[in-house]
Design an enzyme around this catalytic site. Structure first.
Site, PDB file in Angstrom:
ATOM      1  N   ALA A   1       0.833  -1.209   0.000  1.00 55.29           N
ATOM      2  CA  ALA A   1       0.000   0.000   0.000  1.00 55.29           C
ATOM      3  C   ALA A   1       0.864   1.253   0.000  1.00 55.29           C
ATOM      4  O   ALA A   1       0.575   2.221  -0.716  1.00 55.29           O
ATOM      5  CB  ALA A   1      -0.934  -0.007   1.206  1.00 55.29           C
ATOM      6  N   TYR A   2       1.904   1.244   0.783  1.00 52.47           N
ATOM      7  CA  TYR A   2       2.807   2.398   0.839  1.00 52.47           C
ATOM      8  C   TYR A   2       3.452   2.632  -0.520  1.00 52.47           C
ATOM      9  O   TYR A   2       3.515   3.764  -1.024  1.00 52.47           O
ATOM     10  CB  TYR A   2       3.870   2.167   1.913  1.00 52.47           C
ATOM     11  CG  TYR A   2       4.767   3.352   2.168  1.00 52.47           C
ATOM     12  CD1 TYR A   2       4.357   4.393   2.994  1.00 52.47           C
ATOM     13  CD2 TYR A   2       6.025   3.431   1.592  1.00 52.47           C
ATOM     14  CE1 TYR A   2       5.178   5.483   3.239  1.00 52.47           C
ATOM     15  CE2 TYR A   2       6.862   4.522   1.822  1.00 52.47           C
ATOM     16  CZ  TYR A   2       6.432   5.539   2.648  1.00 52.47           C
ATOM     17  OH  TYR A   2       7.252   6.625   2.889  1.00 52.47           O
ATOM     18  N   ALA A   3       3.939   1.538  -1.149  1.00 53.23           N
ATOM     19  CA  ALA A   3       4.568   1.657  -2.466  1.00 53.23           C
ATOM     20  C   ALA A   3       3.575   2.190  -3.495  1.00 53.23           C
ATOM     21  O   ALA A   3       3.917   3.060  -4.316  1.00 53.23           O
ATOM     22  CB  ALA A   3       5.122   0.307  -2.905  1.00 53.23           C
TER      23      ALA A   3
ATOM     24  N   SER B   1       0.937   4.042  -2.910  1.00 47.29           N
ATOM     25  CA  SER B   1       0.621   5.438  -2.614  1.00 47.29           C
ATOM     26  C   SER B   1       1.737   6.368  -3.049  1.00 47.29           C
ATOM     27  O   SER B   1       1.487   7.442  -3.619  1.00 47.29           O
ATOM     28  CB  SER B   1       0.326   5.619  -1.119  1.00 47.29           C
ATOM     29  OG  SER B   1       1.497   5.507  -0.326  1.00 47.29           O
ATOM     30  N   LYS B   2       2.979   5.970  -2.832  1.00 42.96           N
ATOM     31  CA  LYS B   2       4.095   6.848  -3.169  1.00 42.96           C
ATOM     32  C   LYS B   2       4.360   6.879  -4.678  1.00 42.96           C
ATOM     33  O   LYS B   2       4.833   7.889  -5.212  1.00 42.96           O
ATOM     34  CB  LYS B   2       5.342   6.434  -2.399  1.00 42.96           C
ATOM     35  CG  LYS B   2       5.230   6.673  -0.894  1.00 42.96           C
ATOM     36  CD  LYS B   2       4.963   8.140  -0.562  1.00 42.96           C
ATOM     37  CE  LYS B   2       4.934   8.402   0.924  1.00 42.96           C
ATOM     38  NZ  LYS B   2       4.765   9.837   1.261  1.00 42.96           N
TER      39      LYS B   2
END
Length: 260
Positions: free
Chosen positions: A163-165, A167-168
């Site tokens: 999810a972080y990847a 989003s970024k």
């Protein structure tokens, strides 16, 4: 002949800056740098106690750092927070740093949907909504600087942080998209992509997986992880007149990691 270039090009004296996530970590140091160079600053965060304490600590005797409580996982809180910031600044805003972010580590096969939605909401959706509302003011002014906090995960996927990847990666593309629309109206939109930084978000990796931590460190040509202090110079440049012709850029700040 062009305009004379001097240190005044980097001055932020009299500027008005909003820094989301400015109560701690990387963005607290950015907010501090802006204040030190003469800007009036509004910091956003979820914790009232932490935010008030951070604002007082940064402002010192000048009393020109303000805190607004805003939970960016709740989109309904964004418009009131922008309105309060503009009220403090008497309707003008020169700088927006979109720095709030959340993280959760888990293999993709067992990654919980609740975490997925939370991370995308805070790290990407709220960034668009804040930029949209502040951008309307900046475009009307025909001047502004928006600085998004991206990540090394804007360039690669990493592991156990899907999810972080995602989003970024979205932050990088959003930065370019907004720049394409707003640069002609005097609003520069850029992103800083920090490499591996010693922060609360990364502390669990160091503690839970020391071998991975050591492997990452070995790949960084500078030989160390970054610190929040390392964010200041680039953040000031992008907020200042010195960066007038830079827009749509996603700039790594990684100790040389991507180049190895």
């Amino acid at each position: 002949m062009g305009k004379a270039f001097n240190l005044e090009s980097f001055s932020l004296k009299g500027k008005k800056a909003i820094v989301t996530g400015g109560t701690r970590g990387l963005c607290r140091q950015i907010a501090q740098a802006y204040h030190d160079l003469g800007a009036e600053v509004v910091i956003w965060g979820r914790s009232e106690d932490q935010g008030i304490s951070a604002a007082r600590s940064m402002a010192g005797e000048r009393n020109d750092v303000h805190f607004i409580r805003c939970d960016l996982s709740d989109g309904k809180q964004i418009a009131p927070a922008v309105d309060k910031s503009l009220e403090i600044f008497q309707g003008r805003v020169d700088i927006l740093v979109n720095g709030a972010g959340v993280q959760h580590r888990s293999p993709a096969l067992s990654f919980e949907e609740t975490w997925w939605r939370m991370i995308l909401e805070v790290n990407l959706t709220s960034m668009f909504l804040v930029s949209q509302k502040v951008g309307k003011v900046m475009c009307a002014q025909r001047r502004g600087r928006i600085i998004n906090i991206a990540s090394m995960c804007s360039f690669f996927g990493s592991i156990n942080i899907p999810a972080y990847a995602a989003s970024k990666g979205g932050v990088a593309q959003l930065t370019k998209a907004l720049s394409n629309e707003w640069a002609g109206m005097g609003v520069n939109v850029n992103a800083i992509a920090p490499g591996y930084m010693e922060t609360e978000i990364t502390r669990d990796l160091k503690e839970k997986n020391p071998a991975q931590y050591a492997g990452i460190t070995a790949r960084i040509p500078k030989g160390r992880w970054g610190s929040p202090e390392d964010m200041k110079g680039l953040a000031v440049f992008l907020a200042s007149d010195a960066s007038e012709y830079m827009t749509g850029a996603v700039i790594p700040l990684d100790g040389g990691y991507l180049g190895k």
